[in-house]
Design an enzyme around this catalytic site. Structure first.
Site, short mmCIF file in Angstrom:
data_model
loop_
_atom_site.label_atom_id
_atom_site.label_comp_id
_atom_site.label_asym_id
_atom_site.label_seq_id
_atom_site.Cartn_x
_atom_site.Cartn_y
_atom_site.Cartn_z
NE ARG A 184 -2.23 -1.05 3.65
CZ ARG A 184 -1.89 -0.05 4.47
NH1 ARG A 184 -2.21 1.20 4.15
NH2 ARG A 184 -1.25 -0.29 5.59
CE LYS A 329 -5.79 -4.08 5.44
NZ LYS A 329 -6.45 -4.66 6.64
CG HIS A 348 -7.18 -3.92 11.54
ND1 HIS A 348 -5.87 -3.54 11.62
CD2 HIS A 348 -7.23 -4.87 10.57
CE1 HIS A 348 -5.15 -4.22 10.75
NE2 HIS A 348 -5.95 -5.03 10.11
CB SER A 366 2.82 -6.85 11.26
OG SER A 366 3.54 -7.83 10.58
CE LYS A 370 -4.77 -9.44 12.95
NZ LYS A 370 -5.37 -8.24 12.33
CB THR A 371 -2.52 -14.90 11.47
OG1 THR A 371 -2.72 -13.62 10.88
CG2 THR A 371 -3.02 -15.97 10.52
CG ASP A 385 -7.51 -7.86 8.17
OD1 ASP A 385 -6.70 -7.68 9.10
OD2 ASP A 385 -7.57 -7.11 7.19
NE ARG A 450 -0.10 -9.08 2.58
CZ ARG A 450 -0.66 -8.75 3.74
NH1 ARG A 450 -1.68 -9.45 4.20
NH2 ARG A 450 -0.18 -7.76 4.45
#
Length: 666
Positions: A184, A329, A348, A366, A370-371, A385, A450
């Site tokens: 991004r 996003k 988020h 990051s 979390k994942t 997400d 990704r």
């Protein structure tokens, strides 16, 4: 020699009579079928010949026409008398209106279908004509084909045929490139500041919202629309955001690449045929002209990339970047504006649910886990997400997952590994030229590789992606300073404070090998995407937690016994035990004591976790170094929070003062 054919044979060498002799006196091979009459002609088992007169007609028979599977319903639930032809005409007019230019007559004439397949039931859009302000351009004389809500198989064909850099990986996924931009561009994102957004949005220091005016937006919109209209074909996706049917948003994405269309097919919620028939006018439209740069001499532009959002017009324009994550996003940012307007909290976060219906939200930047921690085979995945928390409970905003692929392995992330199959988009990965096997360790194109896939590619995904009100709010921090406890139970004010702070600490390497932790703060654990002031989201979170009895937790997945370099990272097995204790409710029943400086409530005992690590001071051999490091981190928290202290909620600043009091005290 017996000339009689064997009973079980299909052919035999016949007798040497003149009738059965082949060329040069060789015996003739005769086929025999005992079920046939003697005078039947021998032939294979194929059916009757096709009725096609030409190869083109034959090919047209190959593709079966799709028909709506459900009737069109009117406002009262009765069957609507509108014909299929009229419905398609209305659809064409809607898409034509989306692509219409405000500065020229109307833009191109739209034709449905692939230009490579001319004459296959294509329909021309009927335009409303305006008085042109300048002479009509060539684009108003040409046809632009639009490809509407294509299936993944159709989009694969388009990408492989027409888009350089698109390949089918050995797993069946579509491997593609996003061009020069592989991530991004937050500094190139702009939001129109007008009467709609002047008072609602967060502007100024610390805000991710960089302003632009209406006129500049229209200049960029015109550039994007003109570019799209100049193409032979564009892709149009009509889809939904938010699995809660009461609060879902209709979005239209107009793009130039099959890769972008497939990406959004995966990431947004895919409508049923009936929902598509009744789709109507979208609530928000994206114009993705990413292959074409913005004009750098246009006011507010700082590069050839520009991502512009106009909330009053309900439009987003993308120029100068083909990175698909800008669309995902960008829409998340829009939801951060639209949902709070309906008293719905946009978050988020990851979200999962136990078999007894207990929902947990996971927040974390990051590298915090979390994942890893929200992916639990004993629990249902609601989403990875983006979520909404309304009066109905929680709901996933998206219809898919956007997973990082760097260093991906089947052993560590089996669910993500298995989800990379036909229909999945693989962005910027490197693969073997011959076998097409992806090397996930190779970051030659970018570290930010990704995979985008539908959420139902995950085996334990809960479909539809909704759940009851959350029971636990888990804030994850990877504290490389090593002073935060492995787990703390938070008060409502503390939850707001740490939610607004959005803390983690990264480990930054230097050339001479010295590595110092670097504190990172991201408001609401997603500062780049929020639209309003962080305190607004925190107040809504506190209100909903209080109303529905949710508990806040701060979990440190980072270091213990010292900072990075001297201490050790807390074992994942211990963190999983902590998370399990939160889910089961057993941690609520534990005994607690309060820490100094941060004032955190920490448990004295958790089954399966060594008690001495629960209070970080126990694990440091140098107690003075622990205290110094703790004060250093507390100072970083205070400095970060200064940007939020001037914001008042309601008629007085009591809540702001309450949140401040929940921070470090020394």
């Amino acid at each position: 020699m017996d000339n009689k054919a064997p009973d079980n044979g299909e052919f035999s060498f016949a007798s040497s009579t003149p009738r059965s002799t082949g060329r040069k006196g060789l015996p003739k091979i005769q086929t025999q079928d005992h079920n046939k009459k003697a005078n039947d002609v021998c032939h294979d088992d194929s059916g009757t010949p096709v009725k096609a007169k030409t190869i083109d007609e034959l090919h047209s028979l190959q593709r079966k026409k799709s028909a709506p599977t459900t009737p069109i319903k009117g406002a009262q639930g009765a069957f609507n008398a509108i014909s299929e032809e009229e419905r398609q005409k209305q659809q064409l007019q809607s898409i034509s209106a989306s692509l219409a230019s405000l500065m020229r007559e109307t833009g191109p004439k739209l034709v449905k279908g692939d230009p490579a397949r001319k004459g296959e039931g294509q329909q021309i859009a009927h335009h409303h004509h305006y008085t042109p302000t300048i002479s009509a351009s060539d684009s108003s004389l040409k046809f632009t084909h639009y490809l509407y809500n294509l299936s993944p198989a159709e989009l694969y064909e388009q990408a492989i045929k027409y888009e350089k850099g698109s390949f089918i990986a050995s797993s069946g996924a579509l491997a593609t490139l996003s061009g020069a931009k592989t991530g991004r561009s937050p500094r190139d994102k702009r939001v129109v500041r007008d009467e709609t957004t002047e008072d609602d949005l967060w502007w100024g220091k610390g805000s991710p919202n960089i302003e632009m005016d209406e006129h500049t937006f229209m200049v960029n919109r015109e550039r994007a629309v003109d570019y799209l209209n100049s193409l032979d074909k564009v892709f149009v996706n009509d889809q939904f955001l938010n699995w809660d049917p009461e609060h879902r948003i209709k979005v239209r994405i107009v793009s130039a690449r099959a890769y972008h269309s497939l990406f959004m097919h995966n990431m947004c919620i895919r409508p049923t045929p009936e929902e598509l028939e009744n789709f109507g006018t979208p609530d928000f439209t994206i114009y993705n002209a990413g292959q074409f740069p913005c004009n750098r001499y246009t006011h507010y532009m700082t590069s050839s990339t520009s991502i512009d959002i106009n909330l009053a017009r309900k439009e987003m324009v993308i120029l100068g970047t083909q990175y698909a994550g800008e669309m995902k996003k960008g829409l998340f940012g829009v939801m951060h504006y639209l949902m709070p307007k309906r008293q719905i909290l946009s978050l988020h976060s990851g979200c999962n649910m136990g078999k007894d219906g207990d929902v947990a939200l996971f927040f974390g930047l990051s590298g915090t886990g979390k994942t890893t921690l929200s992916t639990d085979h004993n629990r249902y995945l609601i989403g990875d997400d983006e979520h909404c928390w309304s009066e109905n409970g929680v709901s996933n905003i998206e219809g898919g997952c956007y997973a990082k692929c760097i260093d991906l392995s089947r052993e560590k992330e089996p669910d993500i590994w298995n989800a990379i199959k036909f229909g999945t988009v693989l962005e910027n990965v490197v693969f073997d030229e011959h076998t097409r096997e992806v090397d996930y360790m190779d970051s030659s194109v970018t570290e930010n590789t990704r995979a985008a896939y539908p959420i139902d590619y995950i085996p334990n995904a809960k479909i539809p992606c909704v759940g009851p009100h959350p029971k636990n709010i888990i804030l994850l921090a990877c504290d490389a300073f090593g002073v935060l406890p492995p787990v703390s139970k938070l008060s409502l004010a503390q939850t707001m404070y740490h939610f607004i702070s959005g803390y983690t600490a990264l480990v930054a390497g230097t050339e001479d090998g010295i590595k110092e932790p670097q504190a990172t703060f991201s408001a609401c654990f997603g500062a780049a995407f929020i639209m309003m002031h962080p305190t607004k989201y925190a107040a809504m979170l506190s209100e909903k937690m209080q109303k529905h009895g949710a508990t806040g937790w701060l979990v440190n997945t980072g270091w213990s016994g010292g900072s990075y370099g001297s201490g050790k990272r807390i074992k994942l097995a211990y963190t999983r035990r902590i998370i399990d204790a939160i889910h089961s409710g057993s941690l609520l029943k534990a005994s607690y004591k309060k820490t100094e400086v941060f004032g955190l409530e920490i448990p004295t005992e958790i089954e399966g976790v060594p008690s001495e690590i629960l209070d970080p001071v126990n694990t440091w051999t140098d107690k003075n170094a622990y205290k110094d490091t703790q004060l250093k981190l507390a100072g970083l928290f205070k400095n970060n929070f200064e940007v939020f202290t001037n914001y008042k909620i309601g008629k007085n600043s009591m809540l702001t003062e309450e949140i401040l009091a929940a921070g470090p005290n020394y």
